[in-house]
Motif scaffolding. Structure first.
Motif, short mmCIF file in Angstrom:
data_model
loop_
_atom_site.label_atom_id
_atom_site.label_comp_id
_atom_site.label_asym_id
_atom_site.label_seq_id
_atom_site.Cartn_x
_atom_site.Cartn_y
_atom_site.Cartn_z
N ASN A 107 -9.76 -11.82 3.57
CA ASN A 107 -9.35 -10.41 3.51
C ASN A 107 -10.22 -9.49 4.37
OD1 ASN A 107 -7.32 -11.03 1.56
ND2 ASN A 107 -8.92 -11.05 -0.02
N SER B 207 -3.29 0.51 10.31
CA SER B 207 -2.06 -0.28 10.47
C SER B 207 -1.54 -0.32 11.90
CB SER B 207 -0.97 0.30 9.55
OG SER B 207 -0.73 1.66 9.85
N SER C 158 -3.64 -12.84 7.93
CA SER C 158 -2.79 -11.64 7.98
C SER C 158 -2.57 -11.13 9.39
CB SER C 158 -3.42 -10.53 7.13
OG SER C 158 -4.69 -10.16 7.64
N GLY D 52 -10.61 -5.05 2.84
CA GLY D 52 -9.71 -3.91 2.96
C GLY D 52 -10.28 -2.72 3.69
N TRP E 195 -1.95 -5.67 10.72
CA TRP E 195 -0.74 -6.43 11.01
C TRP E 195 -0.40 -6.43 12.49
CZ3 TRP E 195 -0.68 -8.24 6.39
CH2 TRP E 195 -0.90 -7.43 5.28
N SER F 147 -5.05 6.62 10.76
CA SER F 147 -3.87 5.75 10.81
C SER F 147 -3.29 5.59 12.20
CB SER F 147 -2.79 6.30 9.86
OG SER F 147 -2.45 7.63 10.23
N GLY G 61 -7.93 -1.38 6.09
CA GLY G 61 -6.58 -1.28 5.51
C GLY G 61 -5.76 -0.13 6.03
N ASP G 62 -6.41 0.98 6.40
CA ASP G 62 -5.67 2.14 6.89
C ASP G 62 -5.31 2.05 8.37
OD1 ASP G 62 -5.73 3.24 4.42
OD2 ASP G 62 -7.22 4.78 4.85
N HIS H 58 -7.74 -7.64 6.48
CA HIS H 58 -6.49 -7.31 5.77
C HIS H 58 -5.96 -5.95 6.23
CE1 HIS H 58 -3.52 -7.20 2.58
NE2 HIS H 58 -3.93 -5.99 2.26
N GLY H 59 -4.69 -5.90 6.50
CA GLY H 59 -4.04 -4.66 6.90
C GLY H 59 -3.83 -4.52 8.39
#
Length: 896
Positions: A126, A108, A154, A102, A132, A84, A105-106, A129-130
């Motif tokens: 996707n 971030s 995204s 995804g 951001w 993360s 996804g972790d 995705h994640g």
């Protein structure tokens, strides 16, 4: 314009050594961990390791992960779980063709994602995705033909997108330009045919840089004000490009226009300049029509706003005095990568404000006389030409020059007068030439020089005082293509020198050889500020004196190729590289007092065993690289292997990749796969203990046999009796007989003639005799046990034959154990003959010790046999008698 390097490449390398230090970490299977100084950054490098998947041992606190140049084919869900804190992820040059939805996804906190040179064909929904916070996305050199409208939706923080070398068409740009914070878009080497704002469906964009060169752009049209912040445009394409920007305010922020291989008419070019009123930097490169190009240069220079002009890659052979006549406002001019052989002496006369001139990668044989009047010039690049001689007037009046690059020419002699006017020179690069001699080198007006690169030359000698007037020098590179000596005191005056690079150590051998004769001072005595020292290609034929490095109190980084094992204590040394030195031992480091050493590199030596004492002498060590050594995979390295696995301070780089070279049976296996558990027992110590135990056991056995053999036998039989007794107690069988008679077969006649008539017929006792009452087919020992525990008493008829009988001995031992176990007088001894005490076994002496009573024997009874049998009767009646069960159980008659 191409920017000149202010510091040579090797200096960047040395600075990187200082900037990055190894992280206090463990050894990963395929990765290396580093950390910038004074930060919490954790950089994990796993490049070029042949990985087929993302490794599972990446530290959770990693902030940067490099997986470049591997064999990864797919990014799966879960590959980056628990990472993360990751902010930079590099996966270029793999075989990746897809990403699970995804999978990121972790991540971030991820800011930069690089996946160049893979096998992507599309960007799907996707896929990202994640992410951001992602600001940079690079997917160059893939095979992308399609970008899904939702693929980048995204990525709300994305600022830079690099999609060069793909198969994207114009229609795919719409999705990308809809990103709200996009500032840089690189789409070179695709199959775009046009760029038109009326097809983009975008209201306003924050785009700053647009690079769409090397496409098939036929029309560039901006008819709406959607790029108010656009600052740089890079275009190239076929002839006939149509430029359609009707309002100059649409490109009001544009300052850089790069036109590569764009053949436009003068009218079109005029329109370009009219619609870019803020233009400052103009590149006209790789133009095919020289006459049109000359006209375009004239038009550009009449636009007084343009201050930087790039004319590289145009095939100029000479520069006429008219080409740049109207370019008086220029501060930067790039004429590199042409075919220049000469320049008019008046070609640069009008450039009164020029500060940077690039003439590298041409065919110039002398320094152009045209530069002599450029009093404002600060950076001058003449590298990669054919200049063979420098004269004292080549750089006249260049008093403001700070950087001069003369590398990769054919210069053979450098005279100090060449640089007499360069009072402000700070960087001088003369590397890659054929310089053999320095004549009065730097004796005039070079006191501000900070970087001097003389590498790749063929110096004959360095004389005392050659660098004496360079008090500001910080970086000196003296790598040479041949061995050359240096006179004593060659480095005098370099009190501020930080980095010194030396090659072909004959120049240093001079010091060592003289030391045994006139004892001169060590070679680096005059370098008190030196922090970085690199010595390469020492021929190894001479021994260095022990004080060779004396005086280098500030040394932090030291690298030596084919060096020596003598080492002067250097308390401030932080990085040491002794790769390729044929070292077989590291014991010299124990006495070197390297208390601050953090990074130790010893690649490709001849180390087979690593002494743990060496590691203990380096308390600050956090990074150790031993790759390429012929390790011995046996117990001599057990301590080192255990240290690599268990220590939590020093990272042993690529330790899991270290190969075994010895013994031959282990060759091809990995060092860390060796089983160290088999080494914890010292074989010699084990042999000593074993032999000692054997001797002690032999002595003890002899002692026991001589003095305690009967007691041990007695104890053994007691133990057997205990086992039998425990079994009988469990059964709870009542007594079947009044007495079991134990006798030897030689005494059987006396038993039948004297005992049975009296005890069975006259007194009425029930006796158990082995020949009469033992159960056939049953084991003898079991019959004996049943008889003893099935009778209230045991009568032992003792004779010399009895004492010699094995079975009789077992019977009396069993009865003796029952005596001690039940605390009842169950044993009656009848002696048929007189036996001396010393001939009695320990069984009977034990009986005599426990119960001391007056006794009678059969020989002593004589004619009074009636009294004898009455004593036997009273002994049988003790305890549970046949007629009176209340007689005292402690009364015992021993007939001995």
């Amino acid at each position: 314009l191409r920017q000149s390097s202010h510091v040579p490449g090797l200096l960047f390398f040395l600075l990187s050594l200082l900037q990055f230090n190894p992280l206090l970490a463990y050894s990963l299977k395929s990765c290396t961990v580093t950390s910038p100084d004074n930060t919490t950054e954790v950089w994990v490098g796993c490049s070029d390791q042949g990985l087929a998947a993302v490794p599972d041992d990446v530290p959770r606190n990693a902030t940067s992960l490099d997986l470049s140049s591997n064999h990864i084919v797919m990014i799966n869900s879960g590959d980056f779980n628990s990472l993360s804190k990751l902010r930079y992820l590099h996966m270029k040059t793999n075989w990746i063709s897809g990403v699970d939805d995804g999978a990121f996804g972790d991540l971030s906190e991820l800011l930069e994602l690089e996946m160049d040179k893979n096998n992507f064909t599309k960007l799907s929904d996707n896929m990202f995705h994640g992410l951001w916070k992602l600001t940079i996305l690079s997917l160059e050199e893939n095979q992308i033909t399609h970008v899904s409208p939702r693929a980048l939706q995204s990525l709300i923080s994305l600022k830079t997108v690099r999609l060069n070398y793909n198969q994207l068409q114009t229609v795919e740009i719409r999705t990308i330009l809809q990103l709200p914070n996009l500032q840089e878009l690189f789409l070179e080497f695709n199959i775009l045919t046009s760029f038109q704002t009326n097809n983009l469906q975008v209201n306003t964009s924050n785009l700053r840089t647009l690079s769409i060169g090397h496409n098939y752009i036929q029309r560039f049209s901006i008819t709406t004000d959607i790029f108010p912040h656009l600052q740089s445009v890079h275009l190239s394409g076929p002839s006939g490009l149509k430029w359609d920007v009707p309002n100059s305010t649409f490109l009001r922020s544009l300052t850089v226009l790069d036109l590569h291989m764009v053949d436009v008419s003068c009218d079109t070019f005029v329109r370009m300049l009219q619609s870019t009123e803020s233009l400052q930097t103009l590149a006209l490169t790789a133009m095919t029509n020289r006459r049109v190009l000359a006209a375009l240069v004239g038009i550009s220079c009449r636009n007084r706003v343009v201050t930087s002009l790039d004319l590289s890659e145009n095939g100029f052979v000479t520069i006429a005095d008219t080409l740049l006549r109207s370019c008086s406002q220029l501060t930067e001019l790039d004429l590199s990568f042409n075919d220049l052989q000469d320049m008019s002496d008046l070609a640069l006369t009008s450039l009164k404000q020029l500060r940077c001139l690039e003439l590298n990668n041409n065919y110039l044989k002398t320094v152009p006389r045209a530069i002599r009047g450029l009093s404002t010039l600060e950076i001058f690049n003449l590298s990669f030409n054919f200049i063979s001689e420098l004269t004292c007037s080549d750089f006249l009046n260049l008093t403001r020059l700070t950087e001069l690059h003369l590398d990769q020419n054919r210069i053979s002699v450098v005279d100090g007068c060449v640089f007499q006017d360069l009072k402000n020179l700070r960087v001088l690069n003369i590397s890659g030439n054929a310089v053999r001699k320095l004549v009065d080198f730097f004796k005039v007006n070079s006191k501000k020089l900070e970087v001097l690169d003389l590498s790749g030359n063929f110096l004959i000698v360095l004389k005392q005082g050659d660098f004496r007037n360079l008090p500001s020098l910080r970086y000196l590179d003296l790598q040479s293509g041949k061995y050359y000596p240096a006179n004593n005191g060659a480095f005098e005056g370099l009190n501020g020198l930080k980095t010194l690079i030396l090659e072909n150590l004959k120049l240093l051998v001079t010091f060592s050889l003289k030391s045994s004769y006139d004892n001169p001072e060590p070679p680096f005595t005059h370098l008190p500020s030196l922090k970085n020292l690199i010595i390469e290609k020492y021929d190894g034929q001479y021994d260095m004196s022990a004080d060779f490095l004396k005086g280098l109190k500030c040394l932090e980084n030291f690298r030596a190729d084919r060096f020596f094992s003598l080492f002067q204590p250097i308390p401030n040394l932080q990085a040491l590289d002794l790769s390729n030195n044929k070292l077989r031992s590291l014991d010299f480091l124990i006495w070197a007092n390297l208390s601050a050493l953090r990074q130790l590199t010893l690649r490709h030596n001849e180390l087979t065993v690593i002494n743990e004492t060496v590691l203990q002498s380096l308390p600050a060590l956090t990074y150790l690289d031993l790759f390429g050594n012929p390790f011995s995979c046996d117990c001599s390295n057990a301590g080192f292997i255990q240290w690599v696995i268990s220590n939590n301070q020093t990272q042993v780089v690529n330790a899991h990749q270290y190969d075994c070279a010895f013994p031959l049976s282990k060759k091809g296996t990995k060092l860390l796969d060796f089983d160290v558990q088999s080494c914890w027992m010292d074989v010699s110590f084990l042999c000593f203990i074993s032999s000692t135990c054997l001797v002690v056991l032999t002595l003890l056995s002899s002692f026991i046999y001589h003095f305690l053999r009967w007691q041990l036998a007695y104890g053994f039989y007691l133990f057997l009796a205990f086992l039998y007794d425990s079994r009988k107690k469990k059964k709870g069988t009542p007594h079947q007989f009044d007495a079991f008679v134990s006798y030897n077969v030689h005494d059987e006649a006396w038993v039948y003639r004297e005992m049975l008539p009296v005890l069975e017929e006259e007194q009425g006792w029930r006796l158990c005799l082995h020949h009469r009452d033992f159960q056939p087919g049953k084991p003898i020992m079991e019959n004996i046990t049943d008889a003893i525990y099935g009778s209230r008493k045991t009568i032992c008829v003792i004779s010399r034959h009895y004492l010699q009988s094995e079975w009789c001995s077992r019977e009396i031992q069993m009865a003796s154990f029952r005596l001690f176990d039940e605390h009842k007088d169950v044993l009656i001894l009848l002696f048929l003959e007189e036996i001396p005490t010393q001939q009695l076994s320990p069984y009977y002496r034990m009986r005599k010790t426990v119960k001391r009573r007056t006794y009678l024997s059969w020989p002593q009874a004589g004619q009074h046999t009636g009294v004898f049998w009455q004593n036997v009767r009273r002994a049988l009646e003790t305890g549970d008698g046949p007629t009176d069960n209340n007689l005292p159980t402690t009364i015992q008659i021993i007939i001995i």
